[in-house]
Design an enzyme around this catalytic site. Sequence first.
Site, PDB file in Angstrom:
ATOM      1  N   ASN A  36       0.860  -1.188   0.000  1.00  0.00           N
ATOM      2  CA  ASN A  36       0.000   0.000   0.000  1.00  0.00           C
ATOM      3  C   ASN A  36       0.894   1.234   0.000  1.00  0.00           C
ATOM      4  O   ASN A  36       1.510   1.546   1.017  1.00  0.00           O
ATOM      5  CB  ASN A  36      -0.899  -0.044   1.246  1.00  0.00           C
ATOM      6  CG  ASN A  36      -1.817   1.159   1.328  1.00  0.00           C
ATOM      7  OD1 ASN A  36      -1.890   1.971   0.396  1.00  0.00           O
ATOM      8  ND2 ASN A  36      -2.523   1.275   2.445  1.00  0.00           N
TER       9      ASN A  36
ATOM     10  N   LYS B  61       0.048   4.194  -0.065  1.00  0.00           N
ATOM     11  CA  LYS B  61      -0.596   5.327   0.628  1.00  0.00           C
ATOM     12  C   LYS B  61      -0.425   6.599  -0.213  1.00  0.00           C
ATOM     13  O   LYS B  61      -0.420   6.520  -1.437  1.00  0.00           O
ATOM     14  CB  LYS B  61      -0.065   5.458   2.057  1.00  0.00           C
ATOM     15  CG  LYS B  61      -0.173   4.115   2.814  1.00  0.00           C
ATOM     16  CD  LYS B  61       0.035   4.205   4.287  1.00  0.00           C
ATOM     17  CE  LYS B  61      -0.132   2.830   4.924  1.00  0.00           C
ATOM     18  NZ  LYS B  61      -0.028   2.809   6.362  1.00  0.00           N
TER      19      LYS B  61
ATOM     20  N   HIS C  36      -9.324   0.878   5.238  1.00  0.00           N
ATOM     21  CA  HIS C  36      -8.024   1.024   5.907  1.00  0.00           C
ATOM     22  C   HIS C  36      -8.190   1.886   7.159  1.00  0.00           C
ATOM     23  O   HIS C  36      -9.009   2.816   7.179  1.00  0.00           O
ATOM     24  CB  HIS C  36      -7.008   1.664   4.938  1.00  0.00           C
ATOM     25  CG  HIS C  36      -5.617   1.594   5.470  1.00  0.00           C
ATOM     26  ND1 HIS C  36      -5.147   2.489   6.401  1.00  0.00           N
ATOM     27  CD2 HIS C  36      -4.609   0.716   5.240  1.00  0.00           C
ATOM     28  CE1 HIS C  36      -3.893   2.163   6.707  1.00  0.00           C
ATOM     29  NE2 HIS C  36      -3.544   1.092   6.016  1.00  0.00           N
TER      30      HIS C  36
ATOM     31  N   GLU D  14      -6.557   4.242   8.250  1.00  0.00           N
ATOM     32  CA  GLU D  14      -6.400   5.685   8.016  1.00  0.00           C
ATOM     33  C   GLU D  14      -7.697   6.280   7.465  1.00  0.00           C
ATOM     34  O   GLU D  14      -8.032   7.426   7.761  1.00  0.00           O
ATOM     35  CB  GLU D  14      -5.203   5.927   7.079  1.00  0.00           C
ATOM     36  CG  GLU D  14      -3.890   5.697   7.827  1.00  0.00           C
ATOM     37  CD  GLU D  14      -2.775   5.070   7.014  1.00  0.00           C
ATOM     38  OE1 GLU D  14      -2.820   5.123   5.773  1.00  0.00           O
ATOM     39  OE2 GLU D  14      -1.852   4.494   7.633  1.00  0.00           O
TER      40      GLU D  14
ATOM     41  N   GLU E 256      -5.155  -5.494  10.437  1.00  0.00           N
ATOM     42  CA  GLU E 256      -4.103  -4.503  10.664  1.00  0.00           C
ATOM     43  C   GLU E 256      -4.343  -3.813  11.999  1.00  0.00           C
ATOM     44  O   GLU E 256      -5.138  -2.855  12.079  1.00  0.00           O
ATOM     45  CB  GLU E 256      -4.129  -3.454   9.555  1.00  0.00           C
ATOM     46  CG  GLU E 256      -3.928  -4.014   8.177  1.00  0.00           C
ATOM     47  CD  GLU E 256      -3.404  -2.957   7.231  1.00  0.00           C
ATOM     48  OE1 GLU E 256      -2.281  -3.110   6.761  1.00  0.00           O
ATOM     49  OE2 GLU E 256      -4.088  -1.947   7.011  1.00  0.00           O
TER      50      GLU E 256
ATOM     51  N   GLY F 134       2.792   1.639  10.868  1.00  0.00           N
ATOM     52  CA  GLY F 134       3.737   2.743  10.736  1.00  0.00           C
ATOM     53  C   GLY F 134       4.476   3.072  12.022  1.00  0.00           C
ATOM     54  O   GLY F 134       5.123   4.115  12.134  1.00  0.00           O
TER      55      GLY F 134
ATOM     56  N   SER G 219       3.738  -2.696  10.184  1.00  0.00           N
ATOM     57  CA  SER G 219       5.194  -2.717  10.341  1.00  0.00           C
ATOM     58  C   SER G 219       5.838  -4.033   9.887  1.00  0.00           C
ATOM     59  O   SER G 219       6.792  -4.518  10.509  1.00  0.00           O
ATOM     60  CB  SER G 219       5.589  -2.392  11.787  1.00  0.00           C
ATOM     61  OG  SER G 219       5.200  -1.070  12.108  1.00  0.00           O
TER      62      SER G 219
HETATM   63  O1  LIG Z   1      -1.665  -0.721   4.556  1.00  0.00           O
HETATM   64  C1  LIG Z   1      -0.639  -0.975   5.184  1.00  0.00           C
HETATM   65  C2  LIG Z   1      -0.585  -0.785   6.617  1.00  0.00           C
HETATM   66  O2  LIG Z   1      -1.127   0.431   6.995  1.00  0.00           O
HETATM   67  C3  LIG Z   1       0.743  -1.064   7.209  1.00  0.00           C
HETATM   68  O3  LIG Z   1       1.606   0.034   7.089  1.00  0.00           O
HETATM   69  P1  LIG Z   1       3.129  -0.123   7.609  1.00  0.00           P
HETATM   70  O4  LIG Z   1       3.665  -1.356   6.973  1.00  0.00           O
HETATM   71  O5  LIG Z   1       3.810   1.131   7.177  1.00  0.00           O
HETATM   72  O6  LIG Z   1       3.031  -0.272   9.098  1.00  0.00           O
END
Ligand SMILES: O=C[C@H](O)COP(=O)(O)O
Length: 247
Positions: free
Chosen positions: A10, A12, A94, A96, A164, A170, A210
């Site tokens: 992703n 983002k 998601h 977010e 998640e 993150g 993460s």
């Molecule tokens: O969509 C992916 C998740 O939000 C994980 O993000 P991350 O790998 O940066 O923790």
Amino acid sequence: MSRKFFVGGNWKMNGTKKVADELLSNLVKGPLDPNVEVLIGVPAIYLDFVKEKAPCNIYVAAQNCYKTEKGAFTGEISPSMLKDIGIDWVILGHSERRQIFQETDTLIAEKVNHALESGLSVVACIGETLEEREAGQTEAVVAKQIKAIKEKICNWQNVVIAYEPVWAIGTGKTASPQQAQDVHKILRKWLCDEVSETVAKTTRIIYGGSVTSSNCRELAKECDIDGFLVGGASLKPEFVEIINANQ
Ligand SMILES: O=C[C@H](O)COP(=O)(O)O
């Protein structure tokens, strides 16, 4: 019944055309485990650009879409528009979207339903906050989130569930393999009890939060972890190692 390993990256709200080119060439160079389905979640403005260039073994996904086909919804894009430019996947729900943009369980479920009805496949995200985990509410929270989706859809064939935990996204604080496995097992049992044994056995439940090249192999060993949804590390060369976590 075996479930094919599934790894999504992703992006983002990151990248430029130049960065997209670099990320794609990293994936083309691979080599990628042919036993893994690979998806990249791309900012809407770059979907067409990336779809034109991505090799056919990489699914290109939108990171959001709305719950109707068209209309006065300024700033939104619809599943039919995604299909129109050759996009077959979307990431919905998601954390977010849930937290920053206040998307509710109901809205997300409606989006999942409309996306599926429009012929898209969906990565549907769920997960608890740190506060909820510390209050012992993890199971109740993820059950509530998945139940909202179940109430709106009738076919799980084109759904991948992404667990998640919000506290792991993150933050560098990955769930331990056991913590992730515990929740994935709960979700699979929920699917078995509330949907069907077949759906429980065939639906991929992937982990996000993460994930890196250092922790992916241990996580991948857990029997109910069918892949990953990767944020930060999907923007780095190590994404290939994560895709190949089972090799
Ligand atoms: O969509 C992916 C998740 O939000 C994980 O993000 P991350 O790998 O940066 O923790």
